[in-house]
Enzyme design. Structure first.
Site, short mmCIF file in Angstrom:
data_model
loop_
_atom_site.label_atom_id
_atom_site.label_comp_id
_atom_site.label_asym_id
_atom_site.label_seq_id
_atom_site.Cartn_x
_atom_site.Cartn_y
_atom_site.Cartn_z
N GLY A 16 0.82 -1.21 0.00
CA GLY A 16 0.00 0.00 0.00
C GLY A 16 0.84 1.25 0.00
CB ALA A 17 4.29 1.75 -1.16
CG ASN A 18 -0.94 3.48 -3.97
OD1 ASN A 18 -0.93 2.35 -3.49
ND2 ASN A 18 -2.07 4.16 -4.18
N GLY A 20 -1.36 7.41 1.67
CA GLY A 20 -1.53 7.35 3.11
C GLY A 20 -0.27 7.04 3.88
N GLY A 22 1.34 4.31 4.04
CA GLY A 22 2.30 3.53 3.27
C GLY A 22 3.22 4.41 2.44
CB SER A 143 -7.13 -0.61 13.23
OG SER A 143 -8.20 0.24 13.57
CE1 TYR A 168 -9.92 -1.67 8.51
CE2 TYR A 168 -10.51 -0.72 10.63
CZ TYR A 168 -9.64 -0.82 9.57
OH TYR A 168 -8.47 -0.09 9.56
#
Length: 301
Positions: A16-18, A20, A22, A143, A168
């Site tokens: 998820g590095a693209n 937020g 990440g 979380s 979640y």
């Protein structure tokens, strides 16, 4: 702002590095000298994020590779592409509270699959590369919702009475239990590995709305994305717990880090309270066994 220790010569994978936390973690690890593999579902978005990071840090060592954590075949393909010792894996990517039940390519409930089973499979497949590194770490993003999460062993996939928020919370509790069980295995096998976890508090990212827009033209406001009266923080601060867990010399095996300010939602990073349900070792072993059965992967021999 937290200063990431020198990471020169280290290789890191950030999912998820693209966007937020990440993307922020990627930028700061790269600025500290790490070679970061940006593991993203959409390569074009990853390349755009890479360009933005390079504009600020021209010497950053970055490469974009595709992974879809909701597809175990994609997870295997990605892991097979990591052929050198790996110093750091950050399990950061996730989806939050889609209003309707969706399934992954492997027919898992989307949040369980993307947030837990995909990262579990990735971690297992990358363990051989991690154990070849001098001082490797696996840092997994949980979380604050794990505090009220419950592992529904009788209905892990939420086939009965799907709840966006509770599913979640289950997935993020599962992430924390993955961290703690792996930490116990590290101690049992005397591996030179740290398994750590973090949570970002209430950080303003696209996570709150991306999941809520699935199957809808507009996001449905929920308990997790409508509490505007609560204190919140920007991504620069929100990424610091996972950066501490991933890189700080003071981080310890099996530890959990998060904001220490108001309600545990904002502020400087410090140890975070591990919920009682996450400390249940019997449940952790049962969940681990279920994950091995569902994903078809487990610990290296």
């Amino acid at each position: 702002m937290y200063t990431v220790p020198d990471q020169s010569g280290k290789i890191a994978v950030v999912t998820g590095a693209n966007s937020g936390t990440g993307k922020e973690a990627t930028a700061r690890l790269a600025a500290a000298g790490a070679h970061v593999v940006m593991a993203v579902r959409t390569v074009a978005k990853g390349e755009a994020a890479k360009a933005e990071i390079l504009a600020e840090h021209p010497d950053a060592k970055l490469e974009v590779r595709r992974i879809d954590l909701a597809d175990l075949a994609s997870v295997q393909e990605f892991a097979d592409g990591i052929t050198t010792p790996l110093d750091l894996l950050i399990n950061n990517a996730g989806v939050m509270a889609p209003p309707e039940r969706h399934t992954t390519a492997d027919n898992f409930e989307l949040q369980l699959g993307s947030n837990f089973l995909g990262p579990f499979a990735l971690t297992m497949r990358l363990l051989p590369s991690l154990l070849e590194a001098p001082n490797p770490r696996v840092a997994t993003m949980s979380s604050g919702t794990a505090m009220y999460g419950k592992i529904r062993f009788d209905d892990l996939q939420w086939e009965r009475r799907y709840s966006p928020n509770l599913s979640y919370a289950q997935s993020k509790l599962a992430d924390l239990m993955l961290t703690l069980r792996l930490a116990d295995i590290v101690d049992e096998r005397r591996w030179n590995l740290l398994s750590t976890a973090a949570h970002p508090g209430y950080t303003n990212t696209n996570l709150q709305t991306a999941g809520a827009t699935l199957s809808r033209d507009k996001p449905k406001m929920s308990l997790l994305n409508s509490l505007t009266i609560l204190p919140s923080q920007e991504v620069q601060q929100g990424a610091e717990p996972i950066l501490f867990a991933a890189a700080d010399p003071a981080a310890t095996n099996g530890a959990y880090y998060g904001p220490t300010g108001r309600f545990g939602l904002v502020g400087p990073t410090g140890p975070s309270r591990i919920p009682r349900q996450a400390r249940n070792k019997d449940n952790a072993r049962q969940l681990w066994a279920a994950a091995e059965k569902l994903t078809g992967v487990g610990l290296p021999a």
